[in-house]
Design a protein around this motif. Sequence first.
Motif, short mmCIF file in Angstrom:
data_model
loop_
_atom_site.label_atom_id
_atom_site.label_comp_id
_atom_site.label_asym_id
_atom_site.label_seq_id
_atom_site.Cartn_x
_atom_site.Cartn_y
_atom_site.Cartn_z
N ASP A 54 -41.41 11.33 53.52
CA ASP A 54 -42.48 10.63 52.82
C ASP A 54 -42.06 9.19 52.54
OD1 ASP A 54 -43.96 12.94 52.76
OD2 ASP A 54 -43.40 13.47 50.71
N LEU A 55 -42.93 8.25 52.87
CA LEU A 55 -42.70 6.84 52.54
C LEU A 55 -43.67 6.46 51.44
CD1 LEU A 55 -41.25 4.14 53.27
CD2 LEU A 55 -43.28 3.64 54.67
N ALA A 56 -43.13 6.00 50.30
CA ALA A 56 -43.97 5.63 49.16
C ALA A 56 -43.66 4.20 48.73
CB ALA A 56 -43.75 6.59 47.99
N GLY A 57 -44.57 3.62 47.98
CA GLY A 57 -44.36 2.28 47.45
C GLY A 57 -45.02 2.12 46.11
N ARG A 95 -48.99 8.37 40.62
CA ARG A 95 -49.90 8.21 41.76
C ARG A 95 -49.16 8.22 43.09
NH1 ARG A 95 -53.46 3.05 41.41
NH2 ARG A 95 -53.88 3.79 43.54
N ALA A 96 -48.00 7.58 43.09
CA ALA A 96 -47.27 7.46 44.35
C ALA A 96 -46.56 8.74 44.76
CB ALA A 96 -46.27 6.31 44.25
N LEU A 97 -46.08 9.51 43.78
CA LEU A 97 -45.20 10.63 44.09
C LEU A 97 -45.59 11.95 43.44
CD1 LEU A 97 -41.88 8.64 43.56
CD2 LEU A 97 -42.78 9.38 45.78
N LEU A 138 -38.60 5.29 48.94
CA LEU A 138 -39.50 4.53 48.08
C LEU A 138 -39.23 3.03 48.23
CD1 LEU A 138 -41.62 4.55 45.67
CD2 LEU A 138 -39.61 4.31 44.19
N LEU A 139 -40.30 2.26 48.38
CA LEU A 139 -40.20 0.80 48.38
C LEU A 139 -40.56 0.30 46.98
CD1 LEU A 139 -42.05 -0.02 51.74
CD2 LEU A 139 -39.71 0.78 51.38
N GLY A 196 -37.24 12.23 41.60
CA GLY A 196 -36.59 12.92 42.72
C GLY A 196 -36.62 12.17 44.03
N VAL A 197 -36.62 10.83 43.98
CA VAL A 197 -36.61 10.02 45.21
C VAL A 197 -35.22 10.10 45.85
CG1 VAL A 197 -36.76 7.67 46.10
CG2 VAL A 197 -38.43 8.48 44.42
N ASP A 198 -35.18 10.21 47.16
CA ASP A 198 -33.89 10.26 47.86
C ASP A 198 -33.30 8.88 48.06
OD1 ASP A 198 -33.52 13.21 48.76
OD2 ASP A 198 -35.60 12.76 49.27
#
Length: 412
Positions: A294-297, A314-316, A327-328, A342-344
């Motif tokens: 998953d790519l989030a920002g 909203r993002a995650l 995540l950006l 929990g972002v890698d």
Amino acid sequence: MMIVVLLVVGLGVVGLVHWYVWRRMVRDVSRAGGWYRRVGTGLAVVLPVVSVAALVGGRALPLAAERWLAWPGYLWLAVLLYLVLALLVGELVRPLLRRWVRRPAGQPVPEPVAVTVGGPVGGPVAVAVEEEAPPVVEASRRLFVARAVAVAAGGVAAGVVGNGAYGVLRGPRLKQVTVPLARLPRAAHGYRIAVVSDIHLGPILGRSHTRRIVDTINGAQPDLVAIVGDLVDGSVPDLGPAAEPLAGLRSRDGSFFVTGNHEYFSGAAPWVEFVRELGVHPLENARTELPYFDLAGVNDIAGTAEGHGPDYARALGDRDRSRASVLLAHQPVTIHDSVRWGVDLQLSGHTHGGQLWPGNYVAALANPTVAGLDRYGDTQLYVTRGAGAWGPPVRVGAPSDITIVTLASKQA
């Protein structure tokens, strides 16, 4: 009232610093009435005015007029920094240099001169007195030392700033970093993300700078491009043409963009729409599910005042936690929120690596990581030094970069 006090104190410090530089670089090395002193005194007055005008002119002046102020004003700020540092070192060297000039190596010690004076009972007594240099000779020595220190300080400042400016204007260099992710599937091993941040298009860096960045990224053939904020210092009407080469970015899974704090200085919403028109996908507190992760920002913190700050829910909020996530987020300080969600891997910029040494020590006071890869709990944070420069188009001890982040699967 507090703003007025800070303004007065700030102007006082600026004035004091320029007085010190004028004293050491102009007054102490020249004679009153000479052309050098007249020119040096004039520059000591004009340059700080131009620098202040460059710093505040972006809000009130058209871009064409701002360019005339930006080049001399911003470059002087960089020269001033290293000139002051070199002069302070010179203060330590000055006494040793005076002693060396007074009595060079190999020169014999002057013989004492016998002076006859009246004794305690009226008889003559010979007293040895060391011969002193005439006042004119001593003044000449002081002038020599002052000029030597001034020339050395000026040379150091010019050399450091010149080299730092060349590093910015030639364009960023590629940097390679490998980041292992526990939840990344074996099929995604070797996935390459081009991370670019802090391009800072404005009165100095323009369309040719963007083109160099695009050519560098395309030459690396990444799988994905991540533009992590601070793309511009100005409005779309002024800087849109400078950003247009971004439409030429090429990668397998596309290009993505999140806002930085500088986007909000001139209107983030128009820029979000503009980059979308260029084929770059904005991630405004949003997520896209790529085949392997998953790519989030999230929006920059500066958007909070406008009601458009980072929103991790909203993002995650509803994502599959078994999938790896990248995540950006422009500013590294958001890393603690990323850990909670929990972002890698978080990809950030903002710090410029300090840009001008010893600015890296100042940046470390406000950011958990100034540059490079760090780990916070189960989350890794990578901070790029950025591809441009803010203010002086100069970097010292923090070279600009575009980083190719290669994701590694622990299952491979």
